[in-house]
Design a protein around this motif. Structure first.
Motif, PDB file in Angstrom:
ATOM      1  N   VAL A   1       1.292   4.317   0.082  1.00  0.00           N
ATOM      2  CA  VAL A   1       2.691   4.741   0.020  1.00  0.00           C
ATOM      3  C   VAL A   1       3.386   4.281  -1.261  1.00  0.00           C
ATOM      4  CG1 VAL A   1       3.470   2.741   1.364  1.00  0.00           C
ATOM      5  CG2 VAL A   1       4.902   4.783   1.288  1.00  0.00           C
ATOM      6  N   TRP A   2       2.977   3.134  -1.818  1.00  0.00           N
ATOM      7  CA  TRP A   2       3.687   2.607  -2.985  1.00  0.00           C
ATOM      8  C   TRP A   2       3.082   3.104  -4.301  1.00  0.00           C
ATOM      9  CZ3 TRP A   2       7.617   1.845  -0.440  1.00  0.00           C
ATOM     10  CH2 TRP A   2       7.710   1.020   0.683  1.00  0.00           C
ATOM     11  N   GLU A   3       2.142   4.063  -4.212  1.00  0.00           N
ATOM     12  CA  GLU A   3       1.584   4.685  -5.428  1.00  0.00           C
ATOM     13  C   GLU A   3       1.040   3.669  -6.405  1.00  0.00           C
ATOM     14  OE1 GLU A   3       4.637   7.283  -6.963  1.00  0.00           O
ATOM     15  OE2 GLU A   3       4.573   8.493  -5.165  1.00  0.00           O
ATOM     16  N   THR A   4       0.380   2.653  -5.871  1.00  0.00           N
ATOM     17  CA  THR A   4      -0.127   1.612  -6.762  1.00  0.00           C
ATOM     18  C   THR A   4      -1.151   2.226  -7.716  1.00  0.00           C
ATOM     19  OG1 THR A   4      -1.888   1.028  -5.229  1.00  0.00           O
ATOM     20  CG2 THR A   4       0.180  -0.172  -5.015  1.00  0.00           C
ATOM     21  N   ARG A   5      -1.218   1.653  -8.899  1.00  0.00           N
ATOM     22  CA  ARG A   5      -2.200   2.131  -9.867  1.00  0.00           C
ATOM     23  C   ARG A   5      -3.285   1.056 -10.016  1.00  0.00           C
ATOM     24  NH1 ARG A   5       1.234   6.067 -14.042  1.00  0.00           N
ATOM     25  NH2 ARG A   5       2.393   7.106 -12.392  1.00  0.00           N
ATOM     26  N   GLY A   6      -3.605   0.419  -8.885  1.00  0.00           N
ATOM     27  CA  GLY A   6      -4.599  -0.668  -8.884  1.00  0.00           C
ATOM     28  C   GLY A   6      -5.842  -0.336  -8.083  1.00  0.00           C
ATOM     29  N   GLY A   7      -6.103   0.976  -7.858  1.00  0.00           N
ATOM     30  CA  GLY A   7      -7.313   1.378  -7.147  1.00  0.00           C
ATOM     31  C   GLY A   7      -7.050   1.674  -5.678  1.00  0.00           C
ATOM     32  N   ARG A   8      -7.929   2.495  -5.086  1.00  0.00           N
ATOM     33  CA  ARG A   8      -7.764   2.918  -3.694  1.00  0.00           C
ATOM     34  C   ARG A   8      -8.200   1.835  -2.706  1.00  0.00           C
ATOM     35  NH1 ARG A   8      -9.508   9.379  -3.656  1.00  0.00           N
ATOM     36  NH2 ARG A   8      -7.816  10.044  -5.038  1.00  0.00           N
ATOM     37  N   LYS A   9      -7.467   1.780  -1.589  1.00  0.00           N
ATOM     38  CA  LYS A   9      -7.809   0.825  -0.527  1.00  0.00           C
ATOM     39  C   LYS A   9      -7.595   1.501   0.821  1.00  0.00           C
ATOM     40  CE  LYS A   9      -6.483  -3.472  -2.959  1.00  0.00           C
ATOM     41  NZ  LYS A   9      -5.709  -3.046  -4.133  1.00  0.00           N
ATOM     42  N   ASN A  10      -8.079   0.838   1.866  1.00  0.00           N
ATOM     43  CA  ASN A  10      -7.852   1.335   3.233  1.00  0.00           C
ATOM     44  C   ASN A  10      -6.519   0.789   3.744  1.00  0.00           C
ATOM     45  OD1 ASN A  10     -10.350   2.802   3.642  1.00  0.00           O
ATOM     46  ND2 ASN A  10     -11.367   0.817   3.602  1.00  0.00           N
ATOM     47  N   PHE A  11      -5.437   1.434   3.289  1.00  0.00           N
ATOM     48  CA  PHE A  11      -4.097   0.935   3.627  1.00  0.00           C
ATOM     49  C   PHE A  11      -3.744   1.202   5.095  1.00  0.00           C
ATOM     50  CE2 PHE A  11      -3.616   1.462  -1.014  1.00  0.00           C
ATOM     51  CZ  PHE A  11      -3.117   0.203  -1.328  1.00  0.00           C
ATOM     52  N   LEU A  12      -3.197   0.194   5.740  1.00  0.00           N
ATOM     53  CA  LEU A  12      -2.794   0.330   7.143  1.00  0.00           C
ATOM     54  C   LEU A  12      -1.727   1.426   7.294  1.00  0.00           C
ATOM     55  CD1 LEU A  12      -2.108  -2.402   9.757  1.00  0.00           C
ATOM     56  CD2 LEU A  12      -0.449  -0.604   9.448  1.00  0.00           C
ATOM     57  N   TYR A  13      -0.752   1.451   6.390  1.00  0.00           N
ATOM     58  CA  TYR A  13       0.335   2.429   6.512  1.00  0.00           C
ATOM     59  C   TYR A  13      -0.201   3.864   6.465  1.00  0.00           C
ATOM     60  CZ  TYR A  13       4.741   4.908   5.760  1.00  0.00           C
ATOM     61  OH  TYR A  13       5.799   5.766   5.883  1.00  0.00           O
ATOM     62  N   SER A  14      -1.210   4.099   5.630  1.00  0.00           N
ATOM     63  CA  SER A  14      -1.808   5.442   5.547  1.00  0.00           C
ATOM     64  C   SER A  14      -2.445   5.816   6.879  1.00  0.00           C
ATOM     65  CB  SER A  14      -2.844   5.487   4.423  1.00  0.00           C
ATOM     66  OG  SER A  14      -2.235   5.175   3.185  1.00  0.00           O
ATOM     67  N   ARG A  15      -3.161   4.858   7.484  1.00  0.00           N
ATOM     68  CA  ARG A  15      -3.765   5.097   8.806  1.00  0.00           C
ATOM     69  C   ARG A  15      -2.677   5.375   9.847  1.00  0.00           C
ATOM     70  NH1 ARG A  15      -7.261   5.113   5.910  1.00  0.00           N
ATOM     71  NH2 ARG A  15      -9.086   3.780   5.623  1.00  0.00           N
ATOM     72  N   LEU A  16      -1.629   4.550   9.818  1.00  0.00           N
ATOM     73  CA  LEU A  16      -0.533   4.688  10.780  1.00  0.00           C
ATOM     74  C   LEU A  16       0.047   6.105  10.741  1.00  0.00           C
ATOM     75  CD1 LEU A  16       1.750   3.482  12.670  1.00  0.00           C
ATOM     76  CD2 LEU A  16       2.991   2.960  10.558  1.00  0.00           C
ATOM     77  N   MET A  17       0.312   6.590   9.519  1.00  0.00           N
ATOM     78  CA  MET A  17       0.964   7.900   9.404  1.00  0.00           C
ATOM     79  C   MET A  17      -0.007   9.054   9.709  1.00  0.00           C
ATOM     80  SD  MET A  17       4.035   7.059   9.094  1.00  0.00           S
ATOM     81  CE  MET A  17       4.982   8.526   8.665  1.00  0.00           C
ATOM     82  N   CYS A  18      -1.317   8.826   9.549  1.00  0.00           N
ATOM     83  CA  CYS A  18      -2.284   9.825  10.016  1.00  0.00           C
ATOM     84  C   CYS A  18      -2.226   9.905  11.548  1.00  0.00           C
ATOM     85  CB  CYS A  18      -3.694   9.472   9.551  1.00  0.00           C
ATOM     86  SG  CYS A  18      -3.978   9.790   7.789  1.00  0.00           S
ATOM     87  N   TRP A  19      -2.097   8.748  12.185  1.00  0.00           N
ATOM     88  CA  TRP A  19      -1.921   8.702  13.647  1.00  0.00           C
ATOM     89  C   TRP A  19      -0.662   9.495  14.034  1.00  0.00           C
ATOM     90  CZ3 TRP A  19       2.075   6.893  16.691  1.00  0.00           C
ATOM     91  CH2 TRP A  19       1.823   6.734  18.063  1.00  0.00           C
TER      92      TRP A  19
END
Length: 611
Positions: A411-429
């Motif tokens: 969500v914060w558009e970090t430019r530090g590489g991809r991760k398994n972010f909890l918020y991304s999972r939450l919003m897929c749910w």
């Protein structure tokens, strides 16, 4: 809100006004920022994402501006004409009181709408005051030369791609590429300046004092008529309605698009590199806006945005970033290349100044939940979605079922590489869960067995790998122990009960580590590197999420105090940028839709809890 008084020198020795020292006017196509000193120092014509004509907020020397102020030392106060987006800047001098009324007319004939008229009406209300104006456009972010031609009371500024006409009821004179004017008004007298985009079928047309008065009244009536549809009758009516009026100014009438902010490259930290162009449609921000406006009863804006989604966001594109891009142009375009304008020094010397946004290519899985949640609410509160729209929702949900477990930029558009972010999972749910609700409520066809299986798998994955036993909290990404304010959305999306012991423990951990006197940091860049140098301020949307999370947890007194404290950080007009600095200053692009929509939601829920 009359706000603080400001002492300003006479025009001429101008440097940078703080970001918060501005008000906003607009015509639902573009906006202008007007400083408390009476100077327009940001204006893009004819649309939000067009190149700037005035940009002295990004470069005091090269950016261009429209100065209009008392020609003698004055204290100033700025306020909105009540319940409108008409801005008044008052000048208090030794010999009298005057004011500049700034607005952009709406509800015009189609041909007149192309004029994008900006009216500046100066009135002396007491005594007598000398005024001074300087109109210094710098086309295409200050890169294109222009000519100026003065005929009677009309100055024509012509550049290769854009021409502007300035008409005035006082004498003007040219000064190199600029136009100047000095005039004196006695009590009851007024002067009018009108700036128009001209060319094609639109010819220069003067704006007489009577017409300016009529346009003023019509613009006031337009905004009051719009605001009268609000259903909010709660304790914070003035702040909530100012936020609603601000969100409305960020809508682009021709397509229904909603921009994240009307500015580019206002720094998240003075001297830092976190400067981005926000004049685009972020799916997430716009979807959250729809929720906030629906909450207040504004269904028209939601319907226009749904039209934008249906027309421009097709689920069958098959891009690497998935069927949705995270952002689109206000006309629906997908190409938003990011470039740096090296000739502009940036606000207070905070380079780089960027145009376009490279984050458009990122994978951010949370946008699917934000969009489908807004469609679900629209279907429930406004009007039922069509069969074609339901087909699109099904295609998106099927894609989410296949792809929810990819690492992404978050969500914060970090430019530090991809991760398994909890918020991304939450919003897929959320995406799958809301679609199941819609299908069930309306009896719509759907692969419910498959959808439910995926929804439940995501739930268990978050509960097992998003929870850190060591921290006693849900964390930023799987198998880590970094805290992130985005998890405040867990109870807000109804993923977890707001009084669940695991959630209350998370809320306590966030309070201890990321909250500073009611203000909330997104995350700690030291423990979660985001690919950028320097730290940042507290993130205002997170501060309002925090209020809401405490409301749901039953901590009403704490929530109310935190909310009231947040209101003290607004500027003199009730406007917010994206972040708040260590010293309480507004930072980042301004005003920020994210902050205002979260204020509306927090006020609504806090009101309801207080009864």
């Amino acid at each position: 809100m009359g706000g603080p008084e400001r002492d300003h020198d006479a025009p001429g020795g101008r440097r940078y006004l703080p970001i918060a020292e501005h008000g906003l006017i607009g015509d639902l196509r573009s906006v202008a920022l007007v400083g408390t000193d009476g100077t327009i120092d940001w204006y893009c014509c004819p649309a939000f994402d067009a190149p700037s004509v005035f940009a002295s907020i990004l470069d005091a020397e090269r950016g261009g501006c429209f100065e209009l102020a008392a020609a003698v030392p004055a204290r100033t106060k700025q306020f909105y004409f009540p319940d409108t987006n008409v801005l008044i800047t008052r000048f208090f001098t030794e010999d009298g009181v005057g004011e500049v009324q700034d607005f952009m007319p709406l509800d015009c004939e189609p041909a007149e709408a192309e004029r994008h008229r900006l009216i500046r009406r100066v009135v002396c209300v007491r005594g007598s005051i000398p005024f001074r104006t300087r109109v210094a456009p710098r086309f295409d972010y200050g890169t294109r030369p222009h000519t100026v031609r003065l005929t009677g009371d009309t100055a024509l500024f012509e550049s290769e791609r854009l021409s502007l006409a300035l008409t005035a009821t006082v004498p003007l004179e040219t000064d190199g590429p600029d136009v100047r004017g000095d005039f004196k008004l006695a009590e009851g007298e007024s002067a009018v300046f009108a700036l128009d985009k001209v060319g094609g079928d639109v010819a220069p047309r003067r704006c007489a004092r009577t017409e300016a008065e009529e346009q003023f009244a019509a613009t006031v009536a337009y905004w009051r008529r719009w605001l009268s549809a609000s259903k909010y009758r709660g304790r914070w009516r003035e702040m909530v309605h100012r936020s609603a009026l601000t969100l409305k100014l960020l809508t682009y009438a021709p397509t229904g698009a909603i921009v994240a902010a009307p500015t580019t490259s206002l720094p998240e930290r003075l001297g830092g590199e976190r400067n981005w162009d926000y004049r685009y449609v972020w799916v997430r921000d716009a979807a959250f806006c729809v929720y906030a406006l629906l909450r207040l009863g504004f269904t028209g804006e939601a319907e226009k945005f749904m039209d934008f989604v249906t027309l421009h966001i097709s689920p069958g594109d098959g891009k690497p970033s998935g069927p949705l891009q995270i952002m689109y142009g206000i006309d629906g375009r997908t190409e938003l290349p990011e470039t740096t304008l090296a000739h502009l020094e940036g606000h207070e010397g905070s380079a780089p100044v960027r145009v376009g946004n490279a984050a458009a290519d990122q994978l951010q899985l949370d946008i699917y939940g934000a969009l489908i949640d807004s469609i679900y609410l629209y279907d429930k509160w406004a009007k039922p979605i069509s069969s074609g729209q339901w087909d699109d929702v099904c295609a998106l949900v099927d894609w989410v079922c296949e792809n929810w477990d990819q690492p992404d930029e978050g969500v914060w558009e970090t430019r530090g590489g991809r991760k398994n972010f909890l918020y991304s999972r939450l919003m897929c749910w959320v995406a799958i869960e809301r679609a199941i609700r819609m299908a069930t409520r309306r009896g719509l066809p759907a692969d419910l067995l498959h959808w439910r299986g995926c929804r439940d798998t995501i739930y268990r994955r978050i509960m097992s790998r998003g929870w850190s036993e060591a921290r006693g909290a849900f964390v930023q990404h799987e198998d880590g122990d970094v805290l992130d304010a985005a998890v405040l959305m867990m109870p807000l999306t109804k993923f977890i009960a707001p009084t669940d012991p695991k959630w209350l423990s998370t809320l306590d951990a966030l309070t201890q580590e990321l909250v500073s006197d009611s203000l909330v940091y997104r995350y700690d860049p030291q423990s979660s590197p985001d690919g950028l140098r320097g730290d940042e301020g507290t993130f205002s949307i997170c501060s309002f999420w925090y209020v809401e999370a405490m409301v749901h947890a039953g901590r009403i007194d704490e929530a109310r105090l935190a909310f009231e404290k947040m209101l003290t950080y607004a500027n003199h007009l009730g406007l917010y940028a994206e972040e708040i600095s260590h010293t309480g200053e507004q930072q980042g692009n301004f005003p920020q839709a994210f902050t205002h929509l979260a204020l509306i939601s927090a006020a609504f829920n806090l009101d309801r809890a207080l009864g």
